[in-house]
Design an enzyme around this catalytic site. Structure first.
Site, PDB file in Angstrom:
ATOM      1  N   LYS A 193      -3.826   1.539  14.854  1.00 29.90           N
ATOM      2  CA  LYS A 193      -3.700   2.454  13.573  1.00 29.90           C
ATOM      3  C   LYS A 193      -4.548   3.715  13.936  1.00 29.90           C
ATOM      4  CE  LYS A 193      -6.201  -0.528  11.231  1.00 29.90           C
ATOM      5  NZ  LYS A 193      -6.901  -1.267  10.058  1.00 29.90           N
ATOM      6  N   ARG A 248       0.934  -1.079   0.273  1.00 28.94           N
ATOM      7  CA  ARG A 248      -0.026  -0.098  -0.001  1.00 28.94           C
ATOM      8  C   ARG A 248       0.989   1.187   0.053  1.00 28.94           C
ATOM      9  NH1 ARG A 248      -3.961  -0.021   4.919  1.00 28.94           N
ATOM     10  NH2 ARG A 248      -4.733  -1.653   3.757  1.00 28.94           N
ATOM     11  N   CYS A 303     -13.876  -1.623   5.912  1.00 25.15           N
ATOM     12  CA  CYS A 303     -12.736  -1.060   5.020  1.00 25.15           C
ATOM     13  C   CYS A 303     -13.366  -0.318   3.733  1.00 25.15           C
ATOM     14  CB  CYS A 303     -12.038  -1.910   4.526  1.00 25.15           C
ATOM     15  SG  CYS A 303     -11.004  -3.145   5.691  1.00 25.15           S
ATOM     16  N   CYS A 321      -7.667 -10.661   1.021  1.00 21.17           N
ATOM     17  CA  CYS A 321      -7.832 -10.407   2.359  1.00 21.17           C
ATOM     18  C   CYS A 321      -7.975 -11.597   3.267  1.00 21.17           C
ATOM     19  CB  CYS A 321      -8.847  -9.291   2.526  1.00 21.17           C
ATOM     20  SG  CYS A 321      -9.135  -9.008   4.353  1.00 21.17           S
ATOM     21  N   LYS A 345      -6.049   7.464  11.721  1.00 17.85           N
ATOM     22  CA  LYS A 345      -6.394   8.011  10.525  1.00 17.85           C
ATOM     23  C   LYS A 345      -6.907   9.549  10.575  1.00 17.85           C
ATOM     24  CE  LYS A 345      -7.471   3.417   8.932  1.00 17.85           C
ATOM     25  NZ  LYS A 345      -8.501   2.467   8.260  1.00 17.85           N
ATOM     26  N   ARG A 350      -1.991   6.958   9.281  1.00 17.21           N
ATOM     27  CA  ARG A 350      -2.065   6.434   7.972  1.00 17.21           C
ATOM     28  C   ARG A 350      -1.943   7.582   6.767  1.00 17.21           C
ATOM     29  NH1 ARG A 350      -3.856   1.016   8.089  1.00 17.21           N
ATOM     30  NH2 ARG A 350      -3.083  -0.171   9.895  1.00 17.21           N
ATOM     31  N   CYS A 400     -15.109  -3.272  -0.280  1.00 15.17           N
ATOM     32  CA  CYS A 400     -13.619  -3.610  -0.250  1.00 15.17           C
ATOM     33  C   CYS A 400     -13.127  -4.724  -0.872  1.00 15.17           C
ATOM     34  CB  CYS A 400     -13.543  -4.353   1.570  1.00 15.17           C
ATOM     35  SG  CYS A 400     -13.981  -5.729   1.753  1.00 15.17           S
ATOM     36  N   CYS A 447     -16.306  -8.302   5.616  1.00  8.49           N
ATOM     37  CA  CYS A 447     -16.135  -8.917   6.954  1.00  8.49           C
ATOM     38  C   CYS A 447     -16.699  -7.640   7.940  1.00  8.49           C
ATOM     39  CB  CYS A 447     -14.756  -9.283   7.379  1.00  8.49           C
ATOM     40  SG  CYS A 447     -13.708  -8.005   7.981  1.00  8.49           S
TER      41      CYS A 447
HETATM   42 FE1  SRM Z   1      -8.982  -1.977   5.978  1.00  8.14          FE
HETATM   43  C1  SRM Z   1      -7.662  -4.617   7.745  1.00  8.14           C
HETATM   44  C2  SRM Z   1      -8.139  -3.098   3.111  1.00  8.14           C
HETATM   45  C3  SRM Z   1      -9.711   0.967   4.229  1.00  8.14           C
HETATM   46  C4  SRM Z   1     -10.692  -0.776   9.077  1.00  8.14           C
HETATM   47  N1  SRM Z   1      -7.950  -3.518   5.510  1.00  8.14           N
HETATM   48  C5  SRM Z   1      -7.381  -4.665   6.449  1.00  8.14           C
HETATM   49  C6  SRM Z   1      -6.473  -5.736   5.680  1.00  8.14           C
HETATM   50  C7  SRM Z   1      -5.041  -5.020   5.617  1.00  8.14           C
HETATM   51  C8  SRM Z   1      -6.774  -7.107   6.134  1.00  8.14           C
HETATM   52  C9  SRM Z   1      -5.534  -7.436   7.314  1.00  8.14           C
HETATM   53  O1  SRM Z   1      -5.603  -6.808   8.392  1.00  8.14           O
HETATM   54  O2  SRM Z   1      -5.164  -8.552   6.968  1.00  8.14           O
HETATM   55  C10 SRM Z   1      -6.983  -5.462   4.387  1.00  8.14           C
HETATM   56  C11 SRM Z   1      -6.250  -5.964   3.001  1.00  8.14           C
HETATM   57  C12 SRM Z   1      -7.241  -6.377   1.964  1.00  8.14           C
HETATM   58  C13 SRM Z   1      -6.417  -6.543   0.707  1.00  8.14           C
HETATM   59  O3  SRM Z   1      -6.482  -7.847   0.387  1.00  8.14           O
HETATM   60  O4  SRM Z   1      -6.173  -5.773   0.102  1.00  8.14           O
HETATM   61  C14 SRM Z   1      -7.735  -3.973   4.316  1.00  8.14           C
HETATM   62  N2  SRM Z   1      -8.821  -1.260   4.253  1.00  8.14           N
HETATM   63  C15 SRM Z   1      -8.504  -2.098   3.278  1.00  8.14           C
HETATM   64  C16 SRM Z   1      -8.742  -1.288   1.792  1.00  8.14           C
HETATM   65  C17 SRM Z   1      -7.777  -1.691   0.667  1.00  8.14           C
HETATM   66  C18 SRM Z   1      -9.909  -1.565   1.578  1.00  8.14           C
HETATM   67  C19 SRM Z   1     -10.655  -1.114  -0.053  1.00  8.14           C
HETATM   68  O5  SRM Z   1     -11.046  -1.746  -0.750  1.00  8.14           O
HETATM   69  O6  SRM Z   1     -10.171  -0.077  -0.344  1.00  8.14           O
HETATM   70  C20 SRM Z   1      -8.478   0.255   2.349  1.00  8.14           C
HETATM   71  C21 SRM Z   1      -7.132   0.762   2.328  1.00  8.14           C
HETATM   72  C22 SRM Z   1      -7.208   2.269   2.883  1.00  8.14           C
HETATM   73  C23 SRM Z   1      -5.681   2.766   2.762  1.00  8.14           C
HETATM   74  O7  SRM Z   1      -5.483   3.064   1.615  1.00  8.14           O
HETATM   75  O8  SRM Z   1      -5.224   3.180   3.731  1.00  8.14           O
HETATM   76  C24 SRM Z   1      -8.898   0.029   3.573  1.00  8.14           C
HETATM   77  N3  SRM Z   1      -9.912  -0.113   6.587  1.00  8.14           N
HETATM   78  C25 SRM Z   1     -10.068   0.745   5.794  1.00  8.14           C
HETATM   79  C26 SRM Z   1     -11.162   1.835   6.478  1.00  8.14           C
HETATM   80  C27 SRM Z   1     -11.645   2.899   5.702  1.00  8.14           C
HETATM   81  C28 SRM Z   1     -11.204   4.210   5.993  1.00  8.14           C
HETATM   82  O9  SRM Z   1     -10.174   4.223   6.608  1.00  8.14           O
HETATM   83  O10 SRM Z   1     -11.792   5.227   5.535  1.00  8.14           O
HETATM   84  C29 SRM Z   1     -11.417   1.125   7.626  1.00  8.14           C
HETATM   85  C30 SRM Z   1     -12.465   1.641   8.654  1.00  8.14           C
HETATM   86  C31 SRM Z   1     -12.071   2.583   9.449  1.00  8.14           C
HETATM   87  C32 SRM Z   1     -11.352   2.451  10.565  1.00  8.14           C
HETATM   88  O11 SRM Z   1     -10.266   2.540  10.529  1.00  8.14           O
HETATM   89  O12 SRM Z   1     -12.010   2.322  11.577  1.00  8.14           O
HETATM   90  C33 SRM Z   1     -10.699  -0.121   7.457  1.00  8.14           C
HETATM   91  N4  SRM Z   1      -9.199  -2.533   8.247  1.00  8.14           N
HETATM   92  C34 SRM Z   1      -9.867  -2.090   8.780  1.00  8.14           C
HETATM   93  C35 SRM Z   1      -9.887  -2.947  10.214  1.00  8.14           C
HETATM   94  C36 SRM Z   1     -10.567  -2.608  11.487  1.00  8.14           C
HETATM   95  C37 SRM Z   1      -9.977  -1.752  12.286  1.00  8.14           C
HETATM   96  C38 SRM Z   1     -10.665  -1.432  13.558  1.00  8.14           C
HETATM   97  O13 SRM Z   1     -10.620  -0.345  14.340  1.00  8.14           O
HETATM   98  O14 SRM Z   1     -11.456  -2.518  14.004  1.00  8.14           O
HETATM   99  C39 SRM Z   1      -8.879  -3.912   9.782  1.00  8.14           C
HETATM  100  C40 SRM Z   1      -8.391  -4.989  10.896  1.00  8.14           C
HETATM  101  C41 SRM Z   1      -7.757  -4.519  11.839  1.00  8.14           C
HETATM  102  O15 SRM Z   1      -7.150  -3.596  11.832  1.00  8.14           O
HETATM  103  O16 SRM Z   1      -7.325  -5.413  12.716  1.00  8.14           O
HETATM  104  C42 SRM Z   1      -8.461  -3.689   8.345  1.00  8.14           C
HETATM  105 FE1  SF4 Z   2     -10.892  -7.769   4.399  1.00 11.09          FE
HETATM  106 FE2  SF4 Z   2     -12.792  -7.142   6.029  1.00 11.09          FE
HETATM  107 FE3  SF4 Z   2     -11.327  -4.990   5.076  1.00 11.09          FE
HETATM  108 FE4  SF4 Z   2     -12.925  -6.252   3.582  1.00 11.09          FE
HETATM  109  S1  SF4 Z   2     -13.597  -5.277   5.528  1.00 11.09           S
HETATM  110  S2  SF4 Z   2     -10.823  -5.830   2.921  1.00 11.09           S
HETATM  111  S3  SF4 Z   2     -12.962  -8.641   4.227  1.00 11.09           S
HETATM  112  S4  SF4 Z   2     -10.600  -6.802   6.657  1.00 11.09           S
END
Ligand code: SRM
Ligand code: SF4
Length: 567
Positions: A206, A76, A476, A433, A208, A145, A427, A472
């Site tokens: 993390k 990323r 994201c 993922c 943001k 981030r 997502c 899930c």
């Molecule tokens: Fe996310 C984890 C993809 C935005 C909340 N996110 C992940 C991981 C890295 C899975 C992992 O931990 O093994 C995913 C990788 C999937 C893949 O194969 O690409 C993943 N997140 C993404 C992306 C690529 C989704 C997308 O379709 O665009 C986004 C990348 C953003 C970036 O460029 O930085 C992405 N993730 C978000 C957002 C939206 C936002 O930030 O506006 C959220 C919700 C906002 C937040 O942070 O609360 C988000 N991602 C999570 C979480 C849950 C965090 C939490 O507080 O519980 C995880 C899991 C974790 O951190 O444990 C996670």
């Molecule tokens: Fe993976 Fe869940 Fe984030 Fe979708 S919402 S990219 S399934 S961690």
């Protein structure tokens, strides 16, 4: 680092013994026996922008063949405010074919991901990106981030200022250890390492930051740990209202976890924005929970201490206390597609990229089309937080040539797919993922085909309804801000949420749990028809379902589970 009574989470110990984010990453990269790296290093590469994954489509087949999983990395990039040049795009596109799976993925935080990067290719890929001025520092991990910002090209002076602040904040909050240069760019390590903002164990979780210019909330500012709401007067940026404690992630069956929208705690002049972000981060560094990662996000620190308590602590650390918040108004959180004209007479084109996947599909040469368009374009390119693209600052004389490429490759400038599709986002989920429970990116387009039919029958083909799907509950694609939201529970099964506002200022609520496509359509069809018949002028779907009592509103994060469909 901990008093003897406190059991910190495992990741805290990994950070503490990592020697400022080095661990044994270098040794792991050069181990030819496996495509993987050690479990500790897998935590640490996140800070460098890389996640280890495996191709889940191939898991059982490889297991049967007694092969190790098909390990690969996600990379990323860091792209503050989502801005890049045409030359950078062309190189990123080239790298996708050389080092990754031949696609680029636009993310919900305005940047790019590469998928399918083999261990041997990770270093050349990172070095290549750095060579064109794009790094991946802190794209993941327990640090700040990618700083996201509004892509509104209409008010260009204010937009430029917001972009400049986003970059400043991002640079200021980068982690500073020389591990990145040493591991990926073969530069010597610093004699002494220091992390002035974070300290050697970084943040509890993390973090943001987003910046939005009302009335556009395309950055979904309230879903961020810090949301800066630009206050613009006579076209000039004055300062920012500061919202704290937004976040989406939740865990099924654990009501102590919930999405939460940011609380506005005050206003700061623009010049103070970097300091305000830094001080808020130090409050989270010092007060955040380092024992339980599920409770470690800043939103829980804010709820545990109260927004007023956090504000008081922030004020104590600032050179000048926050001022009272100023009035603002948001009207939507989506993108406006097609052509617009900026105040300097240049044109801007926003294109829809379904679920952010830039690839050449068998019947749609999207990646080739974008490459041809980029070759004609000297202005900048902006990735939006809705996974779309803005081609900015196109001189009027260039417009016709660009329009010809758009038409030839059938790129979606707002005139092709349905309004519903263009307001949808998912997502990544399967196959990369590791946390996905159900499909998202590969399934949502099919579901939209079916919902489109219902929308047409109801006479709503021109109406956008914000639909967000994730594989899930981590959120994201910010599903809890969808007027209709889906989160995956199991293959083919989703939770259905309803009732977020069109402007990203109200969360939705669980309406049905663990349902498949037939039930989803059976639930939504009558609701959509009723909306068509009974809505008030200009009323949005999310507001309608709340007004007529189909769902109770979620007024704050802690209410998310109250009155939800019982498990
Ligand atoms: Fe996310 C984890 C993809 C935005 C909340 N996110 C992940 C991981 C890295 C899975 C992992 O931990 O093994 C995913 C990788 C999937 C893949 O194969 O690409 C993943 N997140 C993404 C992306 C690529 C989704 C997308 O379709 O665009 C986004 C990348 C953003 C970036 O460029 O930085 C992405 N993730 C978000 C957002 C939206 C936002 O930030 O506006 C959220 C919700 C906002 C937040 O942070 O609360 C988000 N991602 C999570 C979480 C849950 C965090 C939490 O507080 O519980 C995880 C899991 C974790 O951190 O444990 C996670
Ligand atoms: Fe993976 Fe869940 Fe984030 Fe979708 S919402 S990219 S399934 S961690």
């Amino acid at each position: 680092m901990a008093d003897e009574q406190t059991k910190l989470s495992d990741v805290e110990y990994i950070k503490a013994r990592s020697n400022y984010l080095r661990g044994t990453i270098m040794e792991g990269l050069s181990d030819p026996v496996t495509g993987a790296i050690s479990a500790d290093d897998a935590q640490l590469t996140k800070y460098h922008g890389a996640y280890i994954q495996d191709d889940r489509d191939l898991r059982s087949e490889r297991k049967q063949q007694k092969l190790e999983p098909h390990y690969q990395f996600l990379l990323r990039l860091r792209l503050p405010a989502g801005v890049l040049s045409s030359d950078q795009w062309l190189k990123l596109d080239e790298f996708a074919h050389e080092y990754a799976n031949g696609t680029l993925r636009l993310t919900t935080r305005q940047t790019f991901q590469y998928h399918g990067v083999l261990k041997k290719d990770l270093k050349p890929l990172i070095a290549g990106c750095c060579g064109i001025g794009i790094d991946s520092i802190g794209a993941c991990g327990d640090v700040n981030r990618n700083v996201v910002a509004n892509t509104n090209p209409y008010e260009s002076r204010a937009h430029q200022a917001v972009h400049d602040y986003s970059r400043l904040i991002s640079e200021h909050l980068l982690w500073k250890s020389s591990a990145y240069e040493q591991i990926w760019l073969d530069r010597p390590a610093a004699e002494q390492e220091e992390e002035p903002v974070y300290g050697s164990t970084y943040l509890p979780r993390k973090f943001k930051i987003a910046v939005a210019i009302p009335p556009l909330n395309d950055a979904d500012v309230f879903a961020n740990d810090i949301g800066l709401i630009a206050i613009v007067e006579a076209g000039e940026l004055q300062g920012f209202n500061v919202a704290i404690g937004g976040g989406m992630g939740a865990t099924y069956g654990d009501e102590a976890t919930y999405p939460r929208l940011g609380t506005v705690i005050g206003y700061c002049p623009a010049e103070q924005a970097v300091e305000v972000c830094e001080k808020i981060i130090t409050v989270q560094r010092d007060l955040g929970d380092r024992t339980e990662r599920k409770h470690a996000r800043f939103k829980y620190t804010v709820d545990d201490h109260g927004a007023d308590g956090i504000r008081a602590e922030v004020d104590k650390r600032l050179s000048a206390a926050l001022e009272p918040a100023r009035p603002y108004h948001f009207d939507h959180n989506g993108d406006r597609y097609g052509w617009t004209e900026g105040e300097d007479g240049n044109h801007h084109l926003t294109l829809f990229v379904e679920n952010g996947r830039v690839a050449d599909f068998p019947d749609y040469k999207l990646m080739t089309g974008l490459r041809e368009l980029v070759k004609l374009h000297d202005g900048d390119i902006r990735v939006t937080c809705n996974q779309n693209l803005v081609f900015a600052n196109i001189p009027p004389a260039r417009r016709e040539a660009i329009e010809a490429v758009v038409a030839h490759y059938q790129l979606d400038d707002g005139s092709r797919g349905s309004a519903l599709r263009r307001a949808s986002m998912s997502c990544v989920a399967f196959p990369t993922c590791g946390l996905a429970m159900a499909e998202a990116e590969r399934y949502l387009p099919t579901l939209i085909d079916k919902l489109d039919k219902i929308m047409r029958e109801a006479g709503l083909e021109d109406d956008p309804i914000v639909i967000r799907m994730t594989g899930c509950p981590n959120g994201c694609a910010r599903p809890y801000l969808g007027e209709i939201g889906f989160t995956g529970k199991a293959p083919g099964k989703y939770n259905l949420y309803l009732g977020a506002s069109f402007s990203g200022e109200r969360l939705n609520k669980l309406y049905r749990e663990n349902i498949g496509e037939d039930e989803i359509l059976a639930e939504l069809a009558p609701m959509i028809h009723r909306y068509a018949e009974q809505r008030e002028p200009g009323e949005r779907f999310g507001d309608f379902v709340v007004r007529v009592g189909i769902i109770k509103p979620t007024l704050e994060g802690r209410d998310f589970h109250v009155d939800a469909e019982p498990a």
